[in-house]
Design a protein around this motif. Structure first.
Motif, mmCIF file in Angstrom:
data_model
loop_
_atom_site.group_PDB
_atom_site.id
_atom_site.type_symbol
_atom_site.label_atom_id
_atom_site.label_comp_id
_atom_site.label_asym_id
_atom_site.label_seq_id
_atom_site.Cartn_x
_atom_site.Cartn_y
_atom_site.Cartn_z
ATOM 1 N N ALA A 493 0.981 -1.063 0.209
ATOM 2 C CA ALA A 493 0.111 -0.329 0.039
ATOM 3 C C ALA A 493 1.046 1.088 0.015
ATOM 4 N N LEU A 497 -3.370 4.992 -0.022
ATOM 5 C CA LEU A 497 -4.517 3.652 0.281
ATOM 6 C C LEU A 497 -4.185 2.959 1.671
ATOM 7 N N ARG A 517 -7.637 -3.120 -0.990
ATOM 8 C CA ARG A 517 -6.827 -2.781 -2.014
ATOM 9 C C ARG A 517 -8.204 -2.201 -2.989
ATOM 10 N N PHE A 520 -10.607 0.639 -2.489
ATOM 11 C CA PHE A 520 -9.637 1.355 -2.421
ATOM 12 C C PHE A 520 -10.038 1.748 -4.208
#
Length: 906
Positions: A493, A497, A517, A520
């Motif tokens: 990340a 993030l 992830r 996002f």
């Protein structure tokens, strides 16, 4: 027998890594079963087609005037091939037919004994049982184990079963089930000394070994031509020693075709020359088949025999090593087939095949026979090696077979509650004792499978090391002990993030989790959402009760739309085809990124679809294999809506199953919320996707830096696809650093690569360089100078020839020329170094560079040309040598690993 594989010369090894001849074998399957039905090269198929057409043009004329001379030409060619007189050789439809002719022609007295072995083909055992019942004779079956120590062991076992009542023996030359090469000449001679005639079943011998039937001197010898002689199916032969010809009668009584010069032909020839009207095209193709065998490989037939034997020997070693079992017999006792014992079968045959054979075909597209032999539940698997096979196929097969056998012992359940209860639960990590096989610490008395925080890098890791690291990550994730185990697969990340994950309520998930992830990417990155063209089918899936079930019915539609999108991008880019003479100027290349349009709605349908898939996968039905496969496809699709749909998910499915099978007992003992189950499913999808990559199968080094797990491997330079130009001044600086280094070896930061996928018709799915274009250019340029010296910029043909000979594409040529021009114009200091350095000669043999294995769909690559993220498809679109496409140097921002371990080129 052919030379032992351990004595292979370099030329012999090269013969193993490539295939020979042109065949019709499908390219999307792994065909390792030449021993069953053989295969015809294209030239033979075309010859048979030509003969058929010739016959049909005037059937009457052919059969009345041309049949006999054409038939005789084939028969005499075959007689020369197996070293016999044509008068003693007759053509039959196959070995089973020929064996039946002999067995049913002979008659015995009650109480006589017929010798056979446990290797005898099943159809022939039926014929022997028929004769035994007809004549009241006793069948004596000699047990010859697959694990035989020597040819003499086979001979002595047969002779030990001979009695005063033994009259006849049926013995294989190369048995179908075991693939052992019996010492047939010695067997025939020894049995003859006891007054026993031998019928040799040589179904697999012709074309696999150098066959001299006259030298063997058996009373009867039968063989097929379609297996290893590459003829069409329906061609076999029977050889009868002249002193036994009077005993043999055909199964079909018919007229003789030899109406002219009858006395020229033997009684055997008259009896078998015509067995009714049938298409003779297969038999008449024999001369072309034999011509193919003599020319398909340098060295002729003998070269082919040696090559196929060596390939079978090495293939057997590869598979036995993968399964951790000893070789069943000496290398000298096999030809071009190798039979390997497997653990007992968990289930009986269904529709004529054992379950594992069905799995290997349906899940891996591997064609290989598995037999219940000597008897169920014992089983063996048989490999064949023919000219169309290559060594790489057997490495792939070994990996697949190992995983399938693992899943047999640790089967994927139909539901969570049915998972096998084998505990892998461990105590907390406290000790500093090192586990040498995987580089992890463990407590005394702990289960060795438990992988805790690695405190040191791992050199030459075992195949299962990444598997155990993935398990450890999921354990920490379930217990929310992130701080004590921060390591995650690269890329990890970034700051944005991390901020996104921190804002996720009172129970924040770790930013390195795949579920974070995904959330996002789909909620914050418009360019990473699904294409607008796919909104309609995805919306229809969302209307179904269960999107996992609904997905199955829409995959083909989505794949079709993927092709439309890709073709549209390529068309809009209007990139010219790469000419035979590579251009020198980067301005001849198209550098423009054409993104596909993503969904336009403010509410992200992509994110909505992802949340529904997670919920439905975990609550609506059990985790069946079909549902897992659909979930993995959805995960891949949302990460890369173009490439994800064409990804082969079967290797990932196996890793997913193995990971979950080994963790499930621990998970069962915990009280896990539905939210955590979602975390587990998504993390398993990520881990299994990464571990199932081809480049990860043989890692060379695992480096740990901060929260990053960096897996390094090695790749041939020419197998790396490029999307971006190098920066010549940086390359020149790297060359100087390498030349002035005090180190004896050239070590570089591993080049970040990700597996690509096919976009253009002739596009290879090679690993794509994500970061490291300057490094690869520097290494390749040094190899060029080591081989060709430092030409001036007017000698471009030398550079073109180098790129062509070493499989380097147009981007490499432009970069090499630009570096060459820069050095002559502005960097004479580097040229002086290259002219005088004693290190330069080492680069002439360089073939491989270290690589950092990643997945492109996990990056959020930013294009500095339009300040927006790229879509994963762009790497594969630009990674081709077929079109003049390339991204400008330094115009992508992937982010880099926080640290690296320099590894030597080699």
């Amino acid at each position: 027998m052919a030379k032992a594989a351990m004595d292979l010369k370099p030329d012999d090894t090269m013969d193993l890594v490539k295939s020979f001849g042109n065949w019709h074998i499908r390219q999307d399957i792994l065909y390792l079963d030449n021993g069953a039905f053989g295969a015809c090269p294209k030239v033979v198929v075309e010859e048979q087609r030509r003969i058929r057409q010739h016959i049909e043009e005037n059937p009457h004329d052919f059969f009345e005037r041309s049949y006999v001379p054409a038939w005789e030409a084939s028969r005499q060619t075959l007689a020369g091939f197996v070293h016999v007189e044509p008068a003693d050789l007759v053509l039959v439809p196959g070995a089973t037919h020929g064996l039946n002719i002999v067995i049913q022609s002979l008659h015995f007295e009650p109480g006589d004994e017929i010798l056979a072995t446990n290797h005898t083909y099943s159809s022939i055992m039926l014929a022997l049982n028929y004769v035994a019942q007809r004549d009241s004779v006793r069948l004596v079956i000699v047990d010859i184990p697959l694990r035989s120590k020597s040819p003499n062991d086979v001979l002595q076992r047969l002779l030990a079963s001979v009695t005063s009542r033994t009259r006849f023996a049926v013995v294989d030359h190369i048995p179908s089930r075991s693939g052992l090469v019996f010492p047939i000449k010695d067997i025939v001679r020894q049995l003859a000394s006891h007054g026993i005639d031998t019928l040799v079943d040589g179904a697999h011998a012709a074309g696999m070994v150098d066959l001299d039937i006259t030298d063997i001197n058996a009373a009867y010898y039968v063989a097929n031509c379609h297996k290893w002689m590459c003829t069409p199916r329906g061609v076999g032969f029977l050889h009868v020693r002249p002193d036994r010809a009077h005993k043999i009668k055909p199964l079909v009584i018919a007229r003789s075709p030899y109406v002219v010069n009858k006395s020229r032909y033997s009684k055997l020839e008259h009896s078998f020359g015509w067995m009714g009207t049938s298409c003779p095209s297969a038999v008449l193709s024999l001369p072309v088949s034999i011509g193919f065998l003599n020319n398909v490989i340098p060295g002729g037939l003998n070269g082919l025999i040696i090559r196929n034997h060596n390939l079978a020997v090495v293939a057997r070693r590869v598979v036995c090593k993968a399964l951790n079992i000893p070789l069943p017999c000496p290398d000298s006792m096999i030809g071009a087939m190798a039979t390997i014992p497997l653990p007992d079968s968990p289930g009986p045959e269904q529709e004529g095949m054992l379950p594992i054979q069905d799995i290997l075909w349906k899940q891996h597209k591997i064609v290989v026979p598995v037999y219940s032999w000597p008897a169920y539940p014992k089983r063996v698997i048989r490999l064949s090696a023919q000219a169309y096979n290559s060594l790489e196929q057997y490495f792939w097969f070994a990996d697949c077979l190992r995983s399938v056998l693992y899943l047999e012992q640790n089967p994927l359940p139909k539901s969570l509650v049915q998972w096998p209860l084998v505990s892998f639960q461990d105590a907390e990590h406290e000790s500093t004792e090192r586990t040498p096989d995987c580089g992890h610490h463990k407590n005394k008395g702990q289960v060795a499978n438990h992988a805790d925080t690695p405190h040191q890098d791992i050199k030459d890791p075992e195949p299962w090391t990444l598997f155990w690291l993935a398990k450890a990550r999921i354990r920490r994730m379930v217990t929310r002990r992130f701080n004590s185990y921060p390591v995650a697969p690269y890329p990890t990340a970034g700051d944005t993030l991390v901020q996104f994950a921190s804002a996720n309520g009172s129970d924040p998930r770790h930013a390195n989790l795949e579920i974070v992830r995904m959330a996002f990417m789909l909620s914050c990155m418009n360019r990473r959402r699904i294409p607008q063209l796919m909104v309609a089918p995805i919306s229809r899936i969302l209307e179904t009760e269960d999107v996992i079930e609904g997905w199955v019915h829409s995959v083909q539609t989505l794949k079709h739309q993927c092709r439309m999108i890709t073709n549209s991008i390529i068309c809009e880019m209007a990139a010219p085809r790469t000419p035979a003479t590579f251009p020198k100027n980067s301005k001849d290349f198209v550098c423009r990124v054409v993104p596909y349009e993503t969904e336009r709605k403010e509410e992200s349908i992509s994110f909505k679809f992802w949340l529904r898939a997670l919920a439905d996968f975990n609550t609506r039905a059990r985790w069946s294999p079909d549902r897992i496969a659909s979930f993995l496809q959805i995960h891949s699709f949302l990460k890369d809506p173009i490439g994800g749909l064409f990804k082969d998910s079967s290797p990932q499915m196996e890793v997913f199953a193995m990971l979950f099978a080994s963790l499930q007992p621990e998970l069962d003992s915990m009280r896990i919320s539905s939210t955590t189950w979602e975390d587990i499913a998504v993390q398993l999808a990520l881990e299994s996707s990464y571990i199932s990559q081809p480049l990860v199968r043989h890692p060379s080094y695992i480096h740990f830096s901060g929260d990053q797990q960096l897996v390094y491997s090695y790749v041939d330079i020419h197998k790396l696809a490029r999307t971006e130009f190098a920066c010549p001044p940086i390359v020149a600086g790297m060359i100087k650093d390498i030349m002035t280094s005090n180190s004896d070896e050239c070590a570089i930061a591993p080049i970040a690569v990700a597996q690509g996928y096919t976009v253009y018709p002739k596009h290879d799915d090679r690993p794509i360089i994500i970061d490291g274009n300057n490094r690869i250019t520097a290494v390749s340029f040094l190899r060029f100078v080591s081989i060709h010296g430092m030409p001036d910029t007017s000698r471009t043909e030398t550079l073109r020839a180098y790129c062509r000979d070493y499989g380097l594409g147009p981007i490499h040529f432009v970069d090499h020329f630009a570096v060459l021009q820069l050095l002559w114009d502005d960097r004479m200091d580097v040229i002086d170094l290259l002219m005088t350095s004693t290190k330069l000669h080492r680069f002439g043999e360089v073939r491989q560079v270290p690589v950092l294995v990643t997945e492109e769909s996990t990056f959020f690559t930013k294009s500095l040309m339009d300040e927006d993220v790229l879509q994963p498809v762009h790497q594969s679109i630009f990674a081709t040598d077929e079109r003049l496409v390339a991204l400008p140097s330094k115009m992508q921002n992937h982010g880099r690993a926080k640290d690296f371990k320099a590894l030597p080129i080699r």
